[in-house]
Write a protein that holds these residues in place. Sequence first.
Motif, PDB file in Angstrom:
ATOM      1  N   PRO A 145      19.830  18.759  70.108  1.00  0.00           N
ATOM      2  CA  PRO A 145      20.266  17.472  70.670  1.00  0.00           C
ATOM      3  C   PRO A 145      19.152  16.444  70.550  1.00  0.00           C
ATOM      4  O   PRO A 145      17.985  16.789  70.408  1.00  0.00           O
ATOM      5  CB  PRO A 145      20.580  17.797  72.124  1.00  0.00           C
ATOM      6  N   LEU A 146      19.513  15.190  70.635  1.00  0.00           N
ATOM      7  CA  LEU A 146      18.567  14.090  70.462  1.00  0.00           C
ATOM      8  C   LEU A 146      17.475  14.113  71.515  1.00  0.00           C
ATOM      9  O   LEU A 146      16.327  13.777  71.237  1.00  0.00           O
ATOM     10  CB  LEU A 146      19.330  12.749  70.504  1.00  0.00           C
ATOM     11  N   ALA A 147      17.782  14.557  72.708  1.00  0.00           N
ATOM     12  CA  ALA A 147      16.804  14.579  73.795  1.00  0.00           C
ATOM     13  C   ALA A 147      15.667  15.553  73.482  1.00  0.00           C
ATOM     14  O   ALA A 147      14.537  15.357  73.932  1.00  0.00           O
ATOM     15  CB  ALA A 147      17.487  14.959  75.104  1.00  0.00           C
ATOM     16  N   GLU A 148      15.916  16.582  72.687  1.00  0.00           N
ATOM     17  CA  GLU A 148      14.884  17.564  72.383  1.00  0.00           C
ATOM     18  C   GLU A 148      14.088  17.193  71.133  1.00  0.00           C
ATOM     19  O   GLU A 148      13.001  17.724  70.900  1.00  0.00           O
ATOM     20  CB  GLU A 148      15.517  18.948  72.180  1.00  0.00           C
ATOM     21  N   LEU A 149      14.605  16.290  70.314  1.00  0.00           N
ATOM     22  CA  LEU A 149      13.932  15.947  69.076  1.00  0.00           C
ATOM     23  C   LEU A 149      12.632  15.165  69.305  1.00  0.00           C
ATOM     24  O   LEU A 149      11.649  15.362  68.593  1.00  0.00           O
ATOM     25  CB  LEU A 149      14.862  15.159  68.159  1.00  0.00           C
ATOM     26  N   LEU A 150      12.606  14.264  70.310  1.00  0.00           N
ATOM     27  CA  LEU A 150      11.402  13.472  70.556  1.00  0.00           C
ATOM     28  C   LEU A 150      10.231  14.346  71.001  1.00  0.00           C
ATOM     29  O   LEU A 150       9.118  14.208  70.467  1.00  0.00           O
ATOM     30  CB  LEU A 150      11.689  12.367  71.576  1.00  0.00           C
ATOM     31  N   PRO A 151      10.403  15.260  71.974  1.00  0.00           N
ATOM     32  CA  PRO A 151       9.264  16.130  72.312  1.00  0.00           C
ATOM     33  C   PRO A 151       8.857  17.026  71.139  1.00  0.00           C
ATOM     34  O   PRO A 151       7.674  17.314  70.937  1.00  0.00           O
ATOM     35  CB  PRO A 151       9.768  16.985  73.478  1.00  0.00           C
TER      36      PRO A 151
END
Length: 199
Positions: A145-151
């Motif tokens: 998901p997009l929320a996990e891509l930044l970290p």
Amino acid sequence: MSSNNSTRRLGRGRQRIPLERIENDVQRNVSFSKRRFGLFKKASEISTLCGVKILVVVFPPNQEKVYTFGSPSVPDVLNKYVAERENRTIETNDTEEFLLSQEEANIRNMNHRINLLEEQIQHEMNVSKALTEAAKGMPSISNLPLAELLPLKQKMETLLSTVRQMLNQRTMPVQTPPMPVMTTTQSDNDVLPSGATPF
């Protein structure tokens, strides 16, 4: 007068003797003695005119006697020749030793460079193998998901920075740091693909 001219025999003049071995033993020995004397005379003349040291050695066939001519003397010229030849031999040996040592140094240098290159290749193969093994346990990025891509992006940048520092230090072999563990909070909206497990 005309009768004198007609009775006079015309000679052939000086003739060139063909250069081939004289078969008659007596004629050959006479010719050898005359020509040896002429050769020694010419050697004496060139020594006197040009101021050079000269040595002539003649070994006649089928005779034990050796004929020599030296100016100023046979031993003097012979000793000078032998001494210069020994000096040339010593110089040649020194040059050969120098070239041999240079070649050995070049070979050692090339072997050292080859060993370094082999170590670097082995290191790169180890890193590639470690990265391949680490990638096997991770899910595909397209499924995250997009929320996990930044970290994940931040952790990858940190990992890249660490690898660059290690390459700059050129420490071999480089131990690959453990892959960062990703923790996520699963919400009701996130749907895991089949077979995928959360971190």
